[in-house]
Write an enzyme that holds these catalytic residues in place. Sequence first.
Site, short mmCIF file in Angstrom:
data_model
loop_
_atom_site.label_atom_id
_atom_site.label_comp_id
_atom_site.label_asym_id
_atom_site.label_seq_id
_atom_site.Cartn_x
_atom_site.Cartn_y
_atom_site.Cartn_z
N ASP A 141 1.50 -1.11 0.24
CA ASP A 141 0.33 -0.13 -0.13
C ASP A 141 0.85 1.56 -0.22
O ASP A 141 2.49 1.60 -0.72
CB ASP A 141 -0.79 0.36 1.23
CG ASP A 141 -2.48 1.05 0.74
OD1 ASP A 141 -2.68 1.87 1.13
OD2 ASP A 141 -3.25 -0.36 0.79
N HIS A 181 -3.44 5.53 3.92
CA HIS A 181 -4.61 4.83 2.99
C HIS A 181 -3.71 3.38 3.89
O HIS A 181 -4.65 2.90 4.46
CB HIS A 181 -4.11 4.52 1.88
CG HIS A 181 -5.16 4.05 0.85
ND1 HIS A 181 -4.58 3.00 0.95
CD2 HIS A 181 -6.45 3.88 0.94
CE1 HIS A 181 -5.88 2.10 -0.10
NE2 HIS A 181 -6.64 2.25 0.28
N SER A 342 -11.33 -0.92 -0.18
CA SER A 342 -9.92 -0.53 0.24
C SER A 342 -10.61 -1.32 1.26
O SER A 342 -8.88 -1.71 2.39
CB SER A 342 -9.54 0.58 0.63
OG SER A 342 -8.43 -0.27 -0.89
#
Length: 391
Positions: A141, A181, A342
């Site tokens: 990520d 994220h 996600s």
Amino acid sequence: MFDESVQQARLDRLLARHRDAVVAEHVRGCPTLVRRDQILVADQDVPAVEDRARRWLDSREDGPGVARMRLRAPARVDVCELSAHLNEDAPHRRLAVAPNHLVHGQPMWWTGPAGRPAPTAPLAPPRTARVRRPVTVAVLDTGLSPHPWYESADWYAAQRDEVSEVLDADLDYALDAQAGHGTFIAGVLLRHAPGVRVRAIRVIGGDGVGDELGVLRALARLAGRADVVNLSLGCHTYDDRPSPVVARAVAALGRRTVIVACAGNHASDRPFWPAALKHVIAVAALDGLERAWFSDYGWWVDACAPGVDVTSCFVSFDGPLPRVRGIDPDDFAGYASWSGTSFAAPAVAGAIAGLAAAEDLPATTAAERILDPAHRRTLPDLGVILMTSGS
């Protein structure tokens, strides 16, 4: 219905930031993004491809499992057409050749809905958990930022400098669109499996964009080193078929590694890769007990988990936006809520990893138990429903 002007503005910003990216639309209405003048070739196929593509070849960069071939810009080669031609033109077997597709973190996609994180009050840290064996979950990520939930853990100390997130790469004093994220995903994972070790590898930037080459390099590094891999990213391909180089990389991890990937946020049944690969667990997002409006769906989806207003740990950052009715919309103090497939994916990855750690099971056995449709409710085109206490 998506606002086309907003979508075009997002695309313009992406292309301005990634100047080697181009839109490829093999089938009208089914676009994707690829790196201009680049093809990816499985290492065993390099000699054959180099021989066939010699007239256009500018340079070659070898690496574990895959080589990147750069083509001469003046030749104006359509990398999608060339990849298709090379894949079908091998005399004895199919070659593994693909354009270097861009991959995107999913809460945001330039042809679909976009969501931003929102600050939230501090959350209780993940509960302690006894484990019968160590389990490692790889998170490919944006990296990891320091956070009290894990910054004292030995697994974080071992990789802290290597995986640090970049929060404002364009220096506009605002948090990049998907900065945080990876940190958020690690938090979701730890809320469902607090006893596991997280191995972070940075493959996308704070804008949420990377490419297949970065994912392939990361997968090659993981051989034998992770029980579960979480991929809260992906892409559509130019022909809606799986990238053969990614398919080979996934297969090379072996049957002892479980790969979980988000299904994408396009409100579509168009296959999203690598989630749609046979050996990958594709996870859609739920809003309550129904499909979240943005979530992808289809025959290729294996499971679904909560993906709306998920809460987790986050970065600390105060952006330039003014207060609105007494609330600062971009003042983050280490916690946030966010929506997207996600964040459904690490709930499933965490459930699998947590069971494997608690009961000393192979990750594949844990996955079979967690996703057994004979003992769990399912939804059409969304797979097995996973409602977990950490959601």
